[in-house]
Design a protein around this motif. Sequence first.
Motif, mmCIF file in Angstrom:
data_model
loop_
_atom_site.group_PDB
_atom_site.id
_atom_site.type_symbol
_atom_site.label_atom_id
_atom_site.label_comp_id
_atom_site.label_asym_id
_atom_site.label_seq_id
_atom_site.Cartn_x
_atom_site.Cartn_y
_atom_site.Cartn_z
ATOM 1 N N SER A 128 20.057 -8.118 -6.702
ATOM 2 C CA SER A 128 21.515 -7.989 -6.627
ATOM 3 C C SER A 128 21.842 -6.693 -5.899
ATOM 4 N N HIS A 130 23.990 -4.380 -5.560
ATOM 5 C CA HIS A 130 25.092 -3.582 -6.092
ATOM 6 C C HIS A 130 24.588 -2.890 -7.349
ATOM 7 N N THR A 136 29.939 -8.581 -10.331
ATOM 8 C CA THR A 136 28.980 -9.348 -9.529
ATOM 9 C C THR A 136 29.632 -10.407 -8.643
ATOM 10 N N GLN A 139 29.451 -10.529 -4.649
ATOM 11 C CA GLN A 139 28.493 -9.560 -4.118
ATOM 12 C C GLN A 139 27.222 -10.284 -3.640
ATOM 13 N N SER A 166 27.753 -14.667 -7.482
ATOM 14 C CA SER A 166 27.453 -13.849 -6.310
ATOM 15 C C SER A 166 27.237 -14.742 -5.088
ATOM 16 N N THR A 340 25.658 -3.590 0.411
ATOM 17 C CA THR A 340 26.155 -3.154 -0.888
ATOM 18 C C THR A 340 27.610 -2.716 -0.752
ATOM 19 N N PRO A 341 28.347 -2.633 -1.875
ATOM 20 C CA PRO A 341 29.726 -2.128 -1.793
ATOM 21 C C PRO A 341 29.807 -0.749 -1.165
ATOM 22 N N LEU A 429 37.339 -2.244 -1.022
ATOM 23 C CA LEU A 429 36.688 -3.559 -0.987
ATOM 24 C C LEU A 429 37.709 -4.679 -0.860
#
Length: 438
Positions: A128, A130, A136, A139, A166, A340-341, A429
């Motif tokens: 994942s 993040h 989640t 993402q 996700s 990733t964020p 975001l």
Amino acid sequence: MSNEPICKKSKTIGIIGLGDMGFLYARRFSQAGWKVIGCDREDRYEETKAKYKDYEFEVLPNGHYVSRLADYIIYSVEAENIESIVAKYGPSTKYGAAVGGQTSCKEVEIQAFEKHLPKDIDIISVHSLHGPKVNTTGQPLVIIEHRVSNNDNISFVDSLMSCLDSKMVYLSAKEHDKITADTQAVTHAAFLSMGSAWKEIDQYPWETPRWTGGLENAKINISLRIYSNKWHVYAGLAITNPSAHGQVLQYAQSTTELFTLMISGKKAELSARLHAAKDYVFKHIIDHELLLSDDLLQKFSLSKVPPGGRQPNSHLSLLAMVDSWFKLGIVPYDHIICSTPLFRIFLGVTEYLFCTPGLLDECIDVAVKDSIFRHDDLEFTVAARKWSSIISFGNFDLYRRQFEETQKFFQPMFSEANTIGNEMIKTILQRVQEHEVK
């Protein structure tokens, strides 16, 4: 899937390592109706059991118990420890089960699985992209189907992961490691170096009027967010991923070369180099497509002083980031699906600096003619080279010491910084998602 309820009743999910991400998975899977068992360090069994007593998953004494009972086992442990832990618990894996991991470097992880798992065990790994405190939903979630003899295990893992909502991306281990290095190695090096430089100067940047403006707010908030996490989150990617080493080295080299041009007064050479980097990295950008603005970022300041406008800055840390991408032949937008964020924010900040009309030239002018940030830039250059050396030596102990010394310096501000930083990240975001829809 039509058989999902049956899967949930008949399948057991095992989590070895109940740290922040292991706990996130255990909690979300059990909430979705799966039977979940997990463990952490054996010497902390009673402590871990008490810590999670109010949750629906079961804590067991060690990985042998988890491995013998679970149909899918996820090793959620530090990259530096993955082989020793798989060597210890892997032979106990249930016949017909699938195994995966959550480390940021899959080459090391896959090698450990191939070496220590029984040959009849499927290897389906995940990552994942993040942190544990991020929602989640939407993402990126990488799934690596490395060794599969039973196709039912593929649908089983897909069904399990679907409860995270996700965006599932299917890659090989090699592709995963190259993309994560491309999107994270340079940006992590930049913000780690920022924090180290501020510590060496013994200065909280939000307490001085020199660090004012939206870009400064973003740099401060992101750096503090990184240092509020655990050191191994970043050390694993930097040290165990071979692709990351050259990129961190390039970042230190770009920082040094750009700083040398600045203090040598070579404005024309500096300008030509940075505009070439801009044309390569941001060639598809036009003004109205920019994700961020100074007005937006101005809202997220740690300073108690009312905003008083923007202080021109050389922004060496951000200039070196884009120069590194240029020198490495990386176009970061190519990997946006696996970003990733924080990387999306890094990208938005550098995009704003390089593509806002006149702003890049202002930075170049300040860097050459104004000495107000010269001390900061010197300390930043030293910090970037120091981080590069630590990573090239592959020394986890040195990495931890450097990280935690800086972490301690900023500790008093983490609570407030995370509150403001979370709001900033949420806002940015949302902008990114709106932009993608357009």
